[in-house]
Design a protein around this motif. Structure first.
Motif, PDB file in Angstrom:
ATOM      1  N   GLY A  28      65.986  26.818  65.729  1.00 34.33           N
ATOM      2  CA  GLY A  28      66.365  25.422  65.558  1.00 34.33           C
ATOM      3  C   GLY A  28      67.446  25.066  66.564  1.00 34.33           C
ATOM      4  N   CYS A  29      67.186  25.351  67.836  1.00 34.23           N
ATOM      5  CA  CYS A  29      68.211  25.263  68.876  1.00 34.23           C
ATOM      6  C   CYS A  29      68.661  23.851  69.175  1.00 34.23           C
ATOM      7  N   HIS A  46      65.839  33.366  73.778  1.00 36.84           N
ATOM      8  CA  HIS A  46      64.629  32.680  73.345  1.00 36.84           C
ATOM      9  C   HIS A  46      65.078  31.599  72.364  1.00 36.84           C
ATOM     10  N   ALA A  47      64.929  30.331  72.729  1.00 32.41           N
ATOM     11  CA  ALA A  47      65.401  29.223  71.903  1.00 32.41           C
ATOM     12  C   ALA A  47      64.204  28.424  71.386  1.00 32.41           C
ATOM     13  N   VAL A  48      64.137  28.253  70.074  1.00 32.24           N
ATOM     14  CA  VAL A  48      62.972  27.645  69.434  1.00 32.24           C
ATOM     15  C   VAL A  48      63.377  26.405  68.642  1.00 32.24           C
ATOM     16  N   ASP A  78      57.439  25.854  65.466  1.00 33.86           N
ATOM     17  CA  ASP A  78      57.998  25.998  64.116  1.00 33.86           C
ATOM     18  C   ASP A  78      58.145  27.491  63.873  1.00 33.86           C
ATOM     19  N   VAL A  79      59.373  27.956  63.709  1.00 30.34           N
ATOM     20  CA  VAL A  79      59.601  29.401  63.614  1.00 30.34           C
ATOM     21  C   VAL A  79      58.909  30.005  62.399  1.00 30.34           C
ATOM     22  N   THR A  80      58.635  29.202  61.365  1.00 33.10           N
ATOM     23  CA  THR A  80      57.963  29.730  60.178  1.00 33.10           C
ATOM     24  C   THR A  80      56.498  30.059  60.465  1.00 33.10           C
ATOM     25  N   ILE A  92      70.443  37.024  66.396  1.00 33.32           N
ATOM     26  CA  ILE A  92      69.661  35.851  65.983  1.00 33.32           C
ATOM     27  C   ILE A  92      70.618  34.856  65.346  1.00 33.32           C
ATOM     28  N   SER A  93      70.539  33.608  65.785  1.00 32.37           N
ATOM     29  CA  SER A  93      71.416  32.568  65.262  1.00 32.37           C
ATOM     30  C   SER A  93      70.614  31.402  64.692  1.00 32.37           C
ATOM     31  N   CYS A  94      71.146  30.835  63.624  1.00 31.22           N
ATOM     32  CA  CYS A  94      70.569  29.628  63.009  1.00 31.22           C
ATOM     33  C   CYS A  94      71.732  28.680  62.739  1.00 31.22           C
ATOM     34  N   LEU A  95      71.829  27.624  63.486  1.00 30.14           N
ATOM     35  CA  LEU A  95      72.915  26.670  63.316  1.00 30.14           C
ATOM     36  C   LEU A  95      72.392  25.414  62.630  1.00 30.14           C
ATOM     37  N   ALA A  96      72.754  25.266  61.365  1.00 26.50           N
ATOM     38  CA  ALA A  96      72.361  24.090  60.580  1.00 26.50           C
ATOM     39  C   ALA A  96      70.865  23.827  60.649  1.00 26.50           C
ATOM     40  N   SER A  97      70.082  24.893  60.626  1.00 24.76           N
ATOM     41  CA  SER A  97      68.629  24.745  60.711  1.00 24.76           C
ATOM     42  C   SER A  97      67.888  25.380  59.540  1.00 24.76           C
ATOM     43  N   LEU A  98      68.506  26.343  58.873  1.00 23.58           N
ATOM     44  CA  LEU A  98      67.781  27.067  57.826  1.00 23.58           C
ATOM     45  C   LEU A  98      67.391  26.167  56.670  1.00 23.58           C
ATOM     46  N   HIS A  99      68.188  25.145  56.360  1.00 24.93           N
ATOM     47  CA  HIS A  99      67.860  24.273  55.235  1.00 24.93           C
ATOM     48  C   HIS A  99      66.668  23.357  55.529  1.00 24.93           C
TER      49      HIS A  99
END
Length: 212
Positions: A28-29, A46-48, A78-80, A92-99
């Motif tokens: 969720g870059c 790798h930015a998705v 969509d990473v899912t 691996i980073s997720c910035l305000a994207s997991l929700h």
């Protein structure tokens, strides 16, 4: 809003970058600010992101050609639904994207981590009780001052094209529930509440045995 809550925590997230890390995945870059910081450290990033519009701005900001070196490799996906390489990424980073996705997506991210790799989540949670509200009240005046300061600085810059805003979704899971889910899916992870309606989750995958 000129003050970006996620950007405020970039340095905190980078403290958890493994020393010998070479590969990273930014989930969720968005417009790619954090991905570019990682690439600037010499990582293969790798930015998705599922939004083609924000990715176009990310590519423009990086000044990259179709396969420009030294910049993140952006992918519209969509990473899912993405088949991630197993045991590959050191960070691996997720910035305000997991929700924006099912929480159990962290299972696939866990499997994509190389031994000794680190998953960091700067997440958003739903405010449901007195503890959440008190933290919100504490953050409000700091947030207002930061908005004014950054807004004044932005006002001194030449006018340009307004930045594209990434899609917004309201978080549904309260922090206690997030803690429960994380404990089951990411054993040994650490979670702490942050200002600006965020939490930090850090999970380190067990390193491979010596000689393996």
């Amino acid at each position: 809003m000129p003050f970006d809550h996620n950007d405020h925590y970039h340095r905190l997230l980078l403290r958890h970058l493994p020393r010998d890390c070479r590969t990273a995945l930014d989930v969720g870059c968005g417009t790619g600010r954090f991905a570019r910081r990682l690439a600037g450290l010499g990582l293969d990033v790798h930015a998705v992101d599922p939004s083609a519009e924000v990715l176009a701005q990310a590519r423009a900001a990086a000044g990259e050609a179709a396969d420009g070196g030294g910049a993140p490799r952006y992918e519209h996906a969509d990473v899912t639904r993405l088949e991630l390489p197993d045991r590959h990424y050191g960070f691996i980073s997720c910035l305000a994207s997991l929700h924006h996705m099912p929480f159990d997506t962290v299972t696939a991210l866990r499997e994509a981590l190389a031994p000794g790799g680190v998953l960091v989540i700067l997440g958003c949670y739903a405010e449901k009780g007195p503890a959440d509200w008190s933290w919100g009240l504490a953050a409000a005046p700091v947030n207002a001052v930061a908005r004014l300061a950054v807004g004044a600085w932005e006002g001194l810059r030449p006018a340009g094209t307004a930045p594209v805003k990434p899609p917004v979704a309201q978080p549904r899971m309260p922090l206690p529930r997030i803690g429960q889910e994380a404990a089951a899916l990411l054993p040994g992870c650490r979670i702490r509440r942050l200002l600006f309606w965020r939490y930090l989750l850090v999970f380190r995958k067990e390193a491979a045995p010596t000689g393996a």
